[in-house]
Design an enzyme around this catalytic site. Structure first.
Site, mmCIF file in Angstrom:
data_model
loop_
_atom_site.group_PDB
_atom_site.id
_atom_site.type_symbol
_atom_site.label_atom_id
_atom_site.label_comp_id
_atom_site.label_asym_id
_atom_site.label_seq_id
_atom_site.Cartn_x
_atom_site.Cartn_y
_atom_site.Cartn_z
ATOM 1 N N ASN A 94 0.830 -1.226 0.000
ATOM 2 C CA ASN A 94 0.000 0.000 0.000
ATOM 3 C C ASN A 94 0.858 1.267 0.000
ATOM 4 O O ASN A 94 0.730 2.148 0.837
ATOM 5 C CB ASN A 94 -0.994 0.007 1.169
ATOM 6 N N ASP A 305 3.693 -5.506 11.869
ATOM 7 C CA ASP A 305 2.827 -4.477 11.279
ATOM 8 C C ASP A 305 3.459 -3.095 11.492
ATOM 9 O O ASP A 305 2.778 -2.123 11.843
ATOM 10 C CB ASP A 305 1.394 -4.528 11.814
ATOM 11 N N HIS A 309 4.537 6.593 10.994
ATOM 12 C CA HIS A 309 3.859 7.863 10.731
ATOM 13 C C HIS A 309 4.674 8.975 11.373
ATOM 14 O O HIS A 309 5.235 8.783 12.445
ATOM 15 C CB HIS A 309 2.442 7.867 11.332
ATOM 16 N N PHE A 323 -3.936 5.475 11.905
ATOM 17 C CA PHE A 323 -3.724 4.189 12.584
ATOM 18 C C PHE A 323 -2.308 3.688 12.320
ATOM 19 O O PHE A 323 -1.802 3.845 11.208
ATOM 20 C CB PHE A 323 -4.715 3.151 12.056
HETATM 21 ZN ZN LIG Z 1 -3.811 -4.397 8.129
HETATM 22 ZN ZN LIG Z 2 -0.339 -3.485 7.942
#
Ligand SMILES: [Zn+2]
Ligand SMILES: [Zn+2]
Length: 432
Positions: A94, A305, A309, A323
């Site tokens: 992403n 994960d 940021h 998030f």
């Molecule tokens: Zn995710």
């Molecule tokens: Zn992720």
């Protein structure tokens, strides 16, 4: 020149080895493991009192490049990994542009080769632009070098597309990594729904938002025979669904992240936006269930994960902050402190969830083990090292960690990638 790691407790779950042994490395590979190797041509690393394990593999990293280089780059993200004892990262697609086409994947691989300090294995998008409407060209992505597919950050809302994804990936031997979230239930939520959210006046994200999608995806995996890998498992219900699916022989694997066994929703008190991630921190009961899932093998991997940021982005009202938290540098310390010290997992069990299991699940041949002939990705761990992080200790470009100031035990002492030291406690980062 050869490298000889002497006197360490060598632990390789793939070979069921846990013994004081010497490890000889040459030409970027593991050459030999046995007691008392002598080799006068080698550089010797004394690992007395340390644990020598295969380099850690993080199957869930956001490197942010291309597109958000202000948060992280391939150079800074892989430095953070090396500091954390992580020798391979699987990076999520992403980015901007997203990794839904061959040139984008090739860009990441080339950049990683030039500027990366650890191995980078790209994950490709399931759907074009991660938009959920049309499957990406899976064969093309596989050829370009992706090791799995995911629309992480978003769920694949359309069940027919998820079904097709699980069918097609089967032909290419790729897993589909699912970010399980029913957005109609999680919409506008900032933390776990429940009493804590009510007290804090924050809108909740219902656990069913995750569990409905875990349930659907398991059904689609059963229907298609495709390989489903559930990302960031956070609730007791998800653990139970995956446990039952595995008992039925459905092709499903799963990961959780340190924050889901090291923190609860109580941490949100104080409105520190570094406690905001998706899925959100859950209840103490969920934390117990995650630990049980790790112990009984329902959860195969521990992944970070790692979601960088900037301070500017996170320095907002809780509701408005993005998030995600960073995790590459706190992974090992949290696993040792919260799982091994508290006897949730043994050392070899914990190591397997960050080495042999990820390598097996994502087909990373020659990695995740210290078997002679395999690639010399090695982490030497100081199991007794006590420390805590301040912001400036992180090599990640972003500092959004809820674990700043927390007492940790167990840290990478030396990180070796392809037979070369890339980070050591003594000398810091080493660039070649
Ligand atoms: Zn995710
Ligand atoms: Zn992720």
């Amino acid at each position: 020149m050869n490298m000889l790691i002497k006197n360490g407790r060598v632990m390789d779950p793939a070979q069921k080895i846990d013994n004081v042994l010497d490890v000889l490395v040459g030409d970027g590979k593991i050459k030999e493991i046995k007691p008392k190797i002598e080799d006068s041509s080698s550089t010797v690393i004394d690992a007395l009192g340390k644990i020598v394990i295969p380099g850690l593999i993080d199957v869930h990293t956001h490197l942010r490049e291309p597109g958000h280089e202000e948060e992280e780059t391939i150079a800074t993200g892989t430095r953070a990994a090396a500091h954390g004892g992580v020798t391979s990262v699987l990076c999520m697609p992403n980015t901007h542009p997203p990794l839904d086409n061959a040139p984008a994947v090739e860009f990441v691989l080339l950049k990683a080769q030039k500027e990366g300090l650890v191995n980078v294995f790209p994950i490709g998008c399931i759907t074009k632009g991660s938009a959920g409407a049309e499957l990406a060209e899976i064969g093309v992505l596989k050829k370009a070098g992706v090791v799995a597919l995911s629309d992480d950050g978003n769920p694949v809302t359309d069940s027919l597309i998820m079904r097709r994804a699980l069918e097609y990936t089967k032909m290419f031997g790729l897993a589909v990594i699912s970010h399980c979230e029913d957005k109609s239930l999680s919409k506008n939520g900032a933390m776990n729904e429940g009493y804590a959210a009510m007290l804090l006046g924050l809108r909740g994200i219902r656990r069913q938002s995750e569990e409905i999608m875990v349930s659907r995806d398991i059904m689609l995996a059963e229907l298609t025979g495709g390989h489903l890998h559930v990302a960031h498992v956070s609730t007791a219900g998800s653990v139970e669904l995956i446990r039952q699916a595995k008992a039925k022989g459905i092709n499903v694997t799963a990961e959780t992240c340190p924050h889901y066994f090291a923190l609860t929703e109580e941490s949100v008190k104080g409105y520190n936006t570094n406690t905001k991630m998706k899925p959100p921190l859950r209840s103490a009961k969920d934390v117990e269930a995650i630990k049980e899932g790790l112990t009984d093998g329902t959860i195969d991997c521990i992944a970070t994960d790692h979601a960088p940021h900037t301070e500017e982005e996170k320095n907002k009202e809780y509701d408005l902050a993005p998030f995600g938290i960073i995790g590459l540098e706190t992974l090992l310390g949290l696993v040792v402190t919260e799982l091994i010290e508290k006897k949730v997992l043994t050392w070899p069990e914990a190591v397997a969830k960050m080495t042999a299991n990820p390598a097996g699940i994502f087909g990373l041949t020659g990695r995740g083990t210290l078997q002679p002939g395999s690639i010399a990705d090695i982490t030497i761990v100081d199991p007794d090292k006590k420390y805590s992080y301040t912001e400036k200790d992180f090599l990640s470009k972003s500092k959004n960690s809820p674990f700043i100031g927390r007492s940790l035990r167990g840290k990478a002492d030396t990180t070796i990638v392809g037979g070369k030291i890339v980070w050591s406690a003594k000398e810091g980062i080493k660039q070649y």
